[in-house]
Design a protein around this motif. Sequence first.
Motif, PDB file in Angstrom:
ATOM      1  N   ALA A 101      -0.955  -1.932  -4.680  1.00  0.00           N
ATOM      2  CA  ALA A 101      -0.274  -2.787  -5.427  1.00  0.00           C
ATOM      3  C   ALA A 101      -0.376  -4.317  -5.148  1.00  0.00           C
ATOM      4  O   ALA A 101       0.098  -4.806  -4.151  1.00  0.00           O
ATOM      5  CB  ALA A 101       1.180  -2.253  -5.672  1.00  0.00           C
ATOM      6  N   SER A 102      -0.140  -4.851  -6.529  1.00  0.00           N
ATOM      7  CA  SER A 102       0.175  -6.450  -5.775  1.00  0.00           C
ATOM      8  C   SER A 102       0.821  -7.022  -7.454  1.00  0.00           C
ATOM      9  O   SER A 102       0.833  -6.689  -8.870  1.00  0.00           O
ATOM     10  CB  SER A 102      -1.212  -7.626  -6.170  1.00  0.00           C
ATOM     11  OG  SER A 102      -0.678  -8.501  -5.846  1.00  0.00           O
TER      12      SER A 102
ATOM     13  N   VAL B 133       0.951  -1.149  -0.067  1.00  0.00           N
ATOM     14  CA  VAL B 133      -0.409  -0.014  -0.055  1.00  0.00           C
ATOM     15  C   VAL B 133       1.061   1.298   0.009  1.00  0.00           C
ATOM     16  O   VAL B 133       1.854   1.308   0.377  1.00  0.00           O
ATOM     17  CB  VAL B 133      -0.694   0.180   1.188  1.00  0.00           C
ATOM     18  CG1 VAL B 133      -0.569   0.115   2.378  1.00  0.00           C
ATOM     19  CG2 VAL B 133      -1.458   1.327   1.069  1.00  0.00           C
ATOM     20  N   TYR B 134       0.402   2.564  -0.852  1.00  0.00           N
ATOM     21  CA  TYR B 134       0.659   3.186  -0.951  1.00  0.00           C
ATOM     22  C   TYR B 134      -0.211   4.957  -0.448  1.00  0.00           C
ATOM     23  O   TYR B 134      -1.141   4.795  -1.136  1.00  0.00           O
ATOM     24  CB  TYR B 134       1.920   3.951  -2.371  1.00  0.00           C
ATOM     25  CG  TYR B 134       2.889   2.477  -2.776  1.00  0.00           C
ATOM     26  CD1 TYR B 134       4.416   2.483  -2.858  1.00  0.00           C
ATOM     27  CD2 TYR B 134       2.462   1.605  -3.727  1.00  0.00           C
ATOM     28  CE1 TYR B 134       5.101   1.981  -3.355  1.00  0.00           C
ATOM     29  CE2 TYR B 134       2.841   0.307  -4.228  1.00  0.00           C
ATOM     30  CZ  TYR B 134       4.287   0.441  -3.690  1.00  0.00           C
ATOM     31  OH  TYR B 134       5.720  -0.107  -4.027  1.00  0.00           O
ATOM     32  N   ARG B 135       0.389   5.370   0.169  1.00  0.00           N
ATOM     33  CA  ARG B 135      -0.219   6.697   0.956  1.00  0.00           C
ATOM     34  C   ARG B 135       0.640   7.642   0.712  1.00  0.00           C
ATOM     35  O   ARG B 135       1.752   8.172  -0.160  1.00  0.00           O
ATOM     36  CB  ARG B 135       0.214   6.868   2.300  1.00  0.00           C
ATOM     37  CG  ARG B 135      -0.639   5.918   3.063  1.00  0.00           C
ATOM     38  CD  ARG B 135      -0.337   5.836   4.710  1.00  0.00           C
ATOM     39  NE  ARG B 135      -1.403   4.575   5.351  1.00  0.00           N
ATOM     40  CZ  ARG B 135      -0.943   3.604   5.445  1.00  0.00           C
ATOM     41  NH1 ARG B 135       1.002   3.990   5.603  1.00  0.00           N
ATOM     42  NH2 ARG B 135      -0.480   2.765   6.750  1.00  0.00           N
TER      43      ARG B 135
ATOM     44  N   MET C  22      -8.587  -4.181  -8.596  1.00  0.00           N
ATOM     45  CA  MET C  22      -7.573  -4.456  -9.060  1.00  0.00           C
ATOM     46  C   MET C  22      -7.748  -4.227 -10.747  1.00  0.00           C
ATOM     47  O   MET C  22      -8.324  -5.291 -11.719  1.00  0.00           O
ATOM     48  CB  MET C  22      -6.779  -5.490  -7.757  1.00  0.00           C
ATOM     49  CG  MET C  22      -6.637  -5.131  -7.460  1.00  0.00           C
ATOM     50  SD  MET C  22      -6.248  -4.055  -6.001  1.00  0.00           S
ATOM     51  CE  MET C  22      -4.138  -4.538  -6.614  1.00  0.00           C
ATOM     52  N   GLN C  23      -6.404  -3.551 -11.173  1.00  0.00           N
ATOM     53  CA  GLN C  23      -6.792  -3.549 -13.109  1.00  0.00           C
ATOM     54  C   GLN C  23      -5.033  -3.415 -13.560  1.00  0.00           C
ATOM     55  O   GLN C  23      -4.290  -3.505 -11.932  1.00  0.00           O
ATOM     56  CB  GLN C  23      -7.094  -1.629 -13.100  1.00  0.00           C
ATOM     57  CG  GLN C  23      -8.109  -2.246 -13.241  1.00  0.00           C
ATOM     58  CD  GLN C  23      -8.878  -2.716 -13.889  1.00  0.00           C
ATOM     59  OE1 GLN C  23      -8.887  -2.981 -14.651  1.00  0.00           O
ATOM     60  NE2 GLN C  23     -10.419  -2.303 -14.010  1.00  0.00           N
ATOM     61  N   PRO C  24      -4.962  -4.634 -14.321  1.00  0.00           N
ATOM     62  CA  PRO C  24      -3.734  -5.279 -14.639  1.00  0.00           C
ATOM     63  C   PRO C  24      -2.653  -4.168 -15.069  1.00  0.00           C
ATOM     64  O   PRO C  24      -3.578  -2.646 -15.770  1.00  0.00           O
ATOM     65  CB  PRO C  24      -3.393  -5.707 -15.802  1.00  0.00           C
ATOM     66  CG  PRO C  24      -5.006  -5.627 -16.306  1.00  0.00           C
ATOM     67  CD  PRO C  24      -5.517  -5.597 -15.215  1.00  0.00           C
ATOM     68  N   LEU C  25      -1.312  -3.912 -14.677  1.00  0.00           N
ATOM     69  CA  LEU C  25      -0.617  -2.734 -14.970  1.00  0.00           C
ATOM     70  C   LEU C  25       0.724  -3.003 -15.679  1.00  0.00           C
ATOM     71  O   LEU C  25       1.230  -3.410 -15.703  1.00  0.00           O
ATOM     72  CB  LEU C  25       0.223  -2.115 -13.430  1.00  0.00           C
ATOM     73  CG  LEU C  25       1.372  -0.749 -14.098  1.00  0.00           C
ATOM     74  CD1 LEU C  25       0.588   0.856 -14.646  1.00  0.00           C
ATOM     75  CD2 LEU C  25       2.001  -0.454 -12.959  1.00  0.00           C
TER      76      LEU C  25
END
Length: 438
Positions: free
Chosen positions: A56-57, A38-40, A129-132
């Motif tokens: 992100a995963s 996780v990014y804040r 969640m979407q593919p990056l």
Amino acid sequence: MAAATWRYRGDLEAERPAALVRFANGRLRSPESLRFTVYRSRDTAHPRKRHRRILASRTKIWEGTTHACCKNAVIAMYDKVSETERLCYVGHNFGSGVMRCNSLCRYFVGVLDKDSGQMEVYNAEMFNMQPLLSDNLIPDDTKDYQKKSYREKVDLCIEAFGTSKQKRALSSRRMNAVGNDIVSTAVTKAAANIIDAKGVTALMQDVAQDDVQTISAFLPPCHEDADRPEHVYKFEDILSPTEYEALRVPAAALASATAEDIAKKAEERSHCSFVLEELKFLPADEKSRDHKARCLWFLDTLIKFSHLKVIKKKHPMGPECPHIISRKLMKNFTSLTYNNGSVQNLVSASMKAKITAYVILLALHINNFQTDLTVLQNDMKLQESRILDIAKALRLKISKAKGGLGLENDQNHKLGTLSLPLPMQKAPAGQRKRKKIN
């Protein structure tokens, strides 16, 4: 669950709500081993930006639909990071792609302590969640692209943006092209070997013999032991008594045609040249006149039918054609083919050869067993070699005559005569007669 006591911990965890995750393009293989980061937002003073989160995963996803993955939501913990293979997936709670359900309702996650029977409830947010895909792409070199043909450029577009059906069709076409190249190479090599072994002359004789055998398979029954020409090919084998009786009504117009009617028909070209010429010589006897008119009507119908290719109508020769005759044409003079999901009747090359044989025999019965093959050839739009091959297969004697119907006087006509004894069918010189394989 009904007997458990629960305690709300949302206020204590207001800065770190739990995350509910679903993947937009597939079904999870093993949700229990999933890891996230996780990014804040660093701007903690801004009232809106301080709540922004990016999740992100990097994990494996089964191929599937969004309906399946909605049923596989999992809880994401912030102190875990995933580094497995496949794509990287990202979800966020801000921007244009944020899920609207987070602003319309609140989500909670309950953690149950099985030993004490107490449940602690936390605030939660839903992340889609979407593919990056990496945007560090090297620009393509367009020099090779400009050299490609239009067909190749279209194929590249299908590979990149085409539907699944278009991509399958492209793959099938490419596989067929490879297969055709292999078959063509093999056939060319085999043909070269046969030519070297047998020689061109022998091969041409084989082809001629095969043509005769192919044509013979579509001929009416031949009675070689007949004592009269009219019994070699019986009229009943061409038209049954029931079919002959059905021709009485449509042939009545031909039987009663006057000289003015015949001239009008010739001007309108409503009938073939053979029929128009024979109408000028109808017998005076009523019975003979009716018989010849019926034969001429059926012969004209056969020639018109031979000009068709794919039969799309139930009654291709029009409503004036008796039903029994239409059924005879469809059953005896067409081939069944499968096209665009439906069965169609096709007047193939072999069926046209069969029609030509019946036309010649009808003309022989009309003209006392001698007929002008050149006139029939022009009416049926055939090559001379083709109609002569069929006439020879019918055991006719071929001769030449000057002038005639439909041609200039200085042009040669080919006459076909059925006479006894019948000419022998011989294989080309130096070739043994082949056995038919049933």
